[in-house]
Motif scaffolding. Structure first.
Motif, PDB file in Angstrom:
ATOM      1  N   ALA A  69      26.071 -29.001 -22.745  1.00 60.24           N
ATOM      2  CA  ALA A  69      26.889 -28.873 -21.539  1.00 60.24           C
ATOM      3  C   ALA A  69      27.074 -27.428 -21.102  1.00 60.24           C
ATOM      4  CB  ALA A  69      28.246 -29.530 -21.748  1.00 60.24           C
ATOM      5  N   THR A  70      26.757 -26.468 -21.971  1.00 58.87           N
ATOM      6  CA  THR A  70      26.899 -25.060 -21.606  1.00 58.87           C
ATOM      7  C   THR A  70      25.566 -24.425 -21.204  1.00 58.87           C
ATOM      8  OG1 THR A  70      26.564 -24.226 -23.857  1.00 58.87           O
ATOM      9  CG2 THR A  70      28.817 -24.825 -23.218  1.00 58.87           C
ATOM     10  N   LYS A  71      24.475 -25.163 -21.329  1.00 59.21           N
ATOM     11  CA  LYS A  71      23.161 -24.600 -21.039  1.00 59.21           C
ATOM     12  C   LYS A  71      23.038 -24.235 -19.559  1.00 59.21           C
ATOM     13  CE  LYS A  71      18.192 -25.431 -21.554  1.00 59.21           C
ATOM     14  NZ  LYS A  71      17.145 -26.339 -22.074  1.00 59.21           N
ATOM     15  N   ILE A  72      22.485 -23.063 -19.294  1.00 58.74           N
ATOM     16  CA  ILE A  72      22.231 -22.634 -17.916  1.00 58.74           C
ATOM     17  C   ILE A  72      20.785 -22.965 -17.576  1.00 58.74           C
ATOM     18  CG2 ILE A  72      22.034 -20.637 -16.388  1.00 58.74           C
ATOM     19  CD1 ILE A  72      24.365 -19.381 -17.936  1.00 58.74           C
ATOM     20  N   ASN A  73      20.614 -23.886 -16.656  1.00 58.26           N
ATOM     21  CA  ASN A  73      19.271 -24.302 -16.256  1.00 58.26           C
ATOM     22  C   ASN A  73      19.163 -24.247 -14.735  1.00 58.26           C
ATOM     23  OD1 ASN A  73      16.688 -25.276 -16.166  1.00 58.26           O
ATOM     24  ND2 ASN A  73      17.248 -27.410 -16.529  1.00 58.26           N
ATOM     25  N   LEU A  74      18.745 -23.110 -14.244  1.00 54.95           N
ATOM     26  CA  LEU A  74      18.647 -22.875 -12.799  1.00 54.95           C
ATOM     27  C   LEU A  74      17.209 -22.493 -12.480  1.00 54.95           C
ATOM     28  CD1 LEU A  74      21.968 -20.871 -12.546  1.00 54.95           C
ATOM     29  CD2 LEU A  74      21.586 -23.167 -11.623  1.00 54.95           C
ATOM     30  N   ALA A  75      16.349 -23.508 -12.435  1.00 53.05           N
ATOM     31  CA  ALA A  75      14.914 -23.275 -12.261  1.00 53.05           C
ATOM     32  C   ALA A  75      14.411 -23.612 -10.874  1.00 53.05           C
ATOM     33  CB  ALA A  75      14.132 -24.084 -13.301  1.00 53.05           C
ATOM     34  N   ASN A  76      15.104 -24.558 -10.185  1.00 47.91           N
ATOM     35  CA  ASN A  76      14.632 -25.013  -8.876  1.00 47.91           C
ATOM     36  C   ASN A  76      15.763 -24.995  -7.862  1.00 47.91           C
ATOM     37  OD1 ASN A  76      11.880 -25.900  -9.767  1.00 47.91           O
ATOM     38  ND2 ASN A  76      13.108 -27.305 -11.026  1.00 47.91           N
ATOM     39  N   GLN A  77      15.407 -24.671  -6.626  1.00 52.82           N
ATOM     40  CA  GLN A  77      16.426 -24.585  -5.589  1.00 52.82           C
ATOM     41  C   GLN A  77      16.914 -25.964  -5.148  1.00 52.82           C
ATOM     42  OE1 GLN A  77      15.842 -23.178  -1.255  1.00 52.82           O
ATOM     43  NE2 GLN A  77      16.380 -21.290  -2.338  1.00 52.82           N
ATOM     44  N   SER A 133      19.232 -33.566  -6.852  1.00 51.16           N
ATOM     45  CA  SER A 133      19.418 -35.007  -6.969  1.00 51.16           C
ATOM     46  C   SER A 133      20.318 -35.444  -5.817  1.00 51.16           C
ATOM     47  CB  SER A 133      20.034 -35.374  -8.317  1.00 51.16           C
ATOM     48  OG  SER A 133      21.330 -34.819  -8.431  1.00 51.16           O
ATOM     49  N   ASP A 134      20.934 -36.621  -5.924  1.00 48.21           N
ATOM     50  CA  ASP A 134      21.792 -37.112  -4.845  1.00 48.21           C
ATOM     51  C   ASP A 134      23.169 -36.454  -4.840  1.00 48.21           C
ATOM     52  OD1 ASP A 134      19.807 -38.814  -3.971  1.00 48.21           O
ATOM     53  OD2 ASP A 134      20.481 -40.484  -5.226  1.00 48.21           O
ATOM     54  N   GLU A 135      23.537 -35.822  -5.957  1.00 44.88           N
ATOM     55  CA  GLU A 135      24.849 -35.205  -6.060  1.00 44.88           C
ATOM     56  C   GLU A 135      24.732 -33.754  -6.512  1.00 44.88           C
ATOM     57  OE1 GLU A 135      27.315 -37.466  -8.640  1.00 44.88           O
ATOM     58  OE2 GLU A 135      27.265 -39.278  -7.402  1.00 44.88           O
ATOM     59  N   VAL A 136      25.719 -32.947  -6.128  1.00 46.14           N
ATOM     60  CA  VAL A 136      25.758 -31.552  -6.555  1.00 46.14           C
ATOM     61  C   VAL A 136      26.101 -31.493  -8.037  1.00 46.14           C
ATOM     62  CG1 VAL A 136      26.899 -29.330  -6.240  1.00 46.14           C
ATOM     63  CG2 VAL A 136      26.455 -30.792  -4.260  1.00 46.14           C
ATOM     64  N   SER A 137      25.316 -30.770  -8.808  1.00 44.70           N
ATOM     65  CA  SER A 137      25.545 -30.666 -10.246  1.00 44.70           C
ATOM     66  C   SER A 137      26.824 -29.900 -10.546  1.00 44.70           C
ATOM     67  CB  SER A 137      24.359 -29.967 -10.922  1.00 44.70           C
ATOM     68  OG  SER A 137      24.642 -29.695 -12.277  1.00 44.70           O
ATOM     69  N   GLN A 138      27.639 -30.448 -11.444  1.00 43.61           N
ATOM     70  CA  GLN A 138      28.846 -29.756 -11.882  1.00 43.61           C
ATOM     71  C   GLN A 138      28.557 -28.825 -13.056  1.00 43.61           C
ATOM     72  OE1 GLN A 138      31.804 -30.118 -10.082  1.00 43.61           O
ATOM     73  NE2 GLN A 138      30.347 -31.202  -8.779  1.00 43.61           N
ATOM     74  N   ILE A 139      27.422 -29.032 -13.718  1.00 40.79           N
ATOM     75  CA  ILE A 139      27.051 -28.207 -14.867  1.00 40.79           C
ATOM     76  C   ILE A 139      26.257 -26.981 -14.419  1.00 40.79           C
ATOM     77  CG2 ILE A 139      25.833 -28.145 -17.071  1.00 40.79           C
ATOM     78  CD1 ILE A 139      28.303 -29.893 -17.084  1.00 40.79           C
ATOM     79  N   ASN A 140      25.271 -27.200 -13.564  1.00 38.91           N
ATOM     80  CA  ASN A 140      24.445 -26.106 -13.044  1.00 38.91           C
ATOM     81  C   ASN A 140      24.379 -26.188 -11.520  1.00 38.91           C
ATOM     82  OD1 ASN A 140      23.229 -24.549 -15.391  1.00 38.91           O
ATOM     83  ND2 ASN A 140      22.776 -26.661 -16.009  1.00 38.91           N
ATOM     84  N   PRO A 141      25.472 -25.832 -10.841  1.00 42.91           N
ATOM     85  CA  PRO A 141      25.482 -25.894  -9.381  1.00 42.91           C
ATOM     86  C   PRO A 141      24.500 -24.896  -8.777  1.00 42.91           C
ATOM     87  CG  PRO A 141      27.407 -24.717 -10.187  1.00 42.91           C
ATOM     88  CD  PRO A 141      26.722 -25.289 -11.397  1.00 42.91           C
ATOM     89  N   ILE A 142      23.922 -25.272  -7.672  1.00 47.49           N
ATOM     90  CA  ILE A 142      22.985 -24.385  -6.984  1.00 47.49           C
ATOM     91  C   ILE A 142      23.652 -23.944  -5.691  1.00 47.49           C
ATOM     92  CG2 ILE A 142      20.678 -24.133  -6.012  1.00 47.49           C
ATOM     93  CD1 ILE A 142      19.887 -26.523  -7.879  1.00 47.49           C
ATOM     94  N   ILE A 143      24.130 -22.704  -5.678  1.00 50.64           N
ATOM     95  CA  ILE A 143      24.884 -22.157  -4.554  1.00 50.64           C
ATOM     96  C   ILE A 143      24.407 -20.732  -4.301  1.00 50.64           C
ATOM     97  CG2 ILE A 143      27.173 -21.673  -3.615  1.00 50.64           C
ATOM     98  CD1 ILE A 143      28.309 -23.529  -5.813  1.00 50.64           C
ATOM     99  N   LEU A 144      23.882 -20.491  -3.119  1.00 51.80           N
ATOM    100  CA  LEU A 144      23.453 -19.145  -2.732  1.00 51.80           C
ATOM    101  C   LEU A 144      24.486 -18.548  -1.784  1.00 51.80           C
ATOM    102  CD1 LEU A 144      19.679 -19.843  -1.922  1.00 51.80           C
ATOM    103  CD2 LEU A 144      20.672 -19.116  -4.091  1.00 51.80           C
ATOM    104  N   GLY A 145      24.792 -17.274  -1.954  1.00 47.81           N
ATOM    105  CA  GLY A 145      25.821 -16.661  -1.134  1.00 47.81           C
ATOM    106  C   GLY A 145      25.360 -15.407  -0.415  1.00 47.81           C
ATOM    107  N   SER A 146      26.134 -15.049   0.615  1.00 47.77           N
ATOM    108  CA  SER A 146      25.936 -13.777   1.334  1.00 47.77           C
ATOM    109  C   SER A 146      27.271 -13.377   1.939  1.00 47.77           C
ATOM    110  CB  SER A 146      24.868 -13.901   2.423  1.00 47.77           C
ATOM    111  OG  SER A 146      25.298 -14.775   3.452  1.00 47.77           O
TER     112      SER A 146
END
Length: 364
Positions: A192-200, A265-278
């Motif tokens: 549950a702590t693994k950081i997996n941010l490989a795809n947008q 997937s169909d839902e935003v991940s709570q473990i590895n959310p994909i959020i880009l900011g500016s």
């Protein structure tokens, strides 16, 4: 004692901030020399001095050489204890940069913390508070039972006077383990702590906040920033929701923060959310429309990179990637990233593999 060269690579204050946080967590003292050697005004400024003092108070530590313009500091950490910590930077210095020195020991220190800070919530050359709240914090929730950040009062360049509060109730306090190695082993084996941010993934929506001081309300600065940003982003064909607000503050100013939310997937991940900011700050003589548009174009560049981690988030995630396992594909491996890797590995040993060609950073 760990020796750190403060002039390494981009040679800014980030080296000191990262070192302070990891020193407090690992209980390893360090000496840093050549602090901010590559800057127009080398050495510690007031905001850096605030970092040293705040982390020392957090971990009951001590230090030598911490004064304005000093280019060398020795720091001696002790034990982190749950507490309410109140910090007044004393200037419009960035609150979020101060939090960069505190966030790692606060997330993993001892049971729970409340951090109250007075300074600049939205300052130049630093993440604004809404970026911290809506881009970074979603990634940190998996390490906490509770994490809540709120801006009590806005403050802009020159006078500051803003107030924020961070509350954290810990899930993995290092104080619960017999050794630091046992603590990191637990983190690394917990999926549950693994950081997996490989795809947008797929873009779902754009959110944002456009905020200005009360004296700019008649000129509709917040609305104009938001409208210009929205116009530049309409071609994405997703919902766009940018709130507009005005705030009492000691000085005139404005800020706009945007964040793009994705999912693979169909839902935003709570473990590895994909959020880009500016984000961008308003400036005297700069049209609100230009501020909004430039922020939108920054976000479009991040989206077009096809990476799930923007260039500013990348270096802020690195300490957490080092302590856990996983990988992050970033839009750009910046000098800040490389500098942070250098500093982190001073405390934790070799812990990163960097693929510069594909812009992937893995925990080793």
């Amino acid at each position: 004692m760990i020796q750190i060269d403060g002039s390494f690579h981009e040679g800014g204050g980030q080296i000191l901030r990262t070192a302070l946080g990891l020193s407090a967590l690992t209980k390893q003292p360090f000496e840093i020399t050549n602090i901010r050697k590559n800057r127009p005004k080398p050495g510690l400024r007031y905001q850096h001095l605030s970092c040293v003092k705040a982390v020392a108070e957090l971990c009951n530590g001590s230090y030598e050489g911490a004064e304005v313009s000093s280019t060398a500091v020795k720091f001696y950490p002790r034990n982190i204890k749950s507490r309410t910590l109140s910090v007044d930077i004393g200037t419009a210095g960035s609150i979020t940069l101060l939090l960069q020195s505190l966030i790692v020991p606060v997330i993993f220190g001892d049971k729970k913390f409340r951090i109250k800070i007075t300074g600049g919530p939205d300052s130049p050359f630093s993440p604004p508070s809404d970026y911290f709240a809506y881009v970074l914090i979603p990634h940190l929730k998996k390490f906490c039972d509770v994490i809540d950040y709120k801006v009590i009062k806005r403050g802009f360049i020159h006078k500051g006077g803003g107030k924020t509060e961070l509350f954290v109730k810990l899930k993995f306090p290092v104080s619960n383990y017999s050794s630091f190695e046992e603590f990191t082993t637990e983190l690394q084996k917990n999926t549950a702590t693994k950081i997996n941010l490989a795809n947008q993934g797929k873009l779902l929506q754009i959110k944002g906040s456009s905020i200005a001081s009360n004296d700019l309300q008649k000129a509709e600065v917040a609305e104009r920033q938001a409208k210009a940003a929205k116009m530049a982003l309409t071609k994405l064909n997703v919902p766009i929701n940018i709130s507009t607000n005005y705030s009492d503050s000691l000085s005139t100013g404005s800020v706009i923060t945007l964040w793009a939310v994705f999912s693979d997937s169909d839902e935003v991940s709570q473990i590895n959310p994909i959020i880009l900011g500016s984000n961008s700050l308003g400036e005297r003589g700069k049209r609100a429309e230009d501020v909004g548009k430039e922020t939108a174009l920054q976000l479009l560049n991040e989206i077009n990179s096809k990476a799930p981690v923007d260039k500013h988030l990348a270096d802020q995630l690195l300490p957490f990637l080092a302590l856990t396992t996983g990988q992050a594909k970033v839009s750009e491996i910046t000098p800040h990233c490389l500098t942070n890797i250098y500093t982190i590995e001073k405390f934790l040993g070799k812990c990163f593999e960097v693929d510069k060609e594909n812009k992937i950073i893995k925990s080793a």
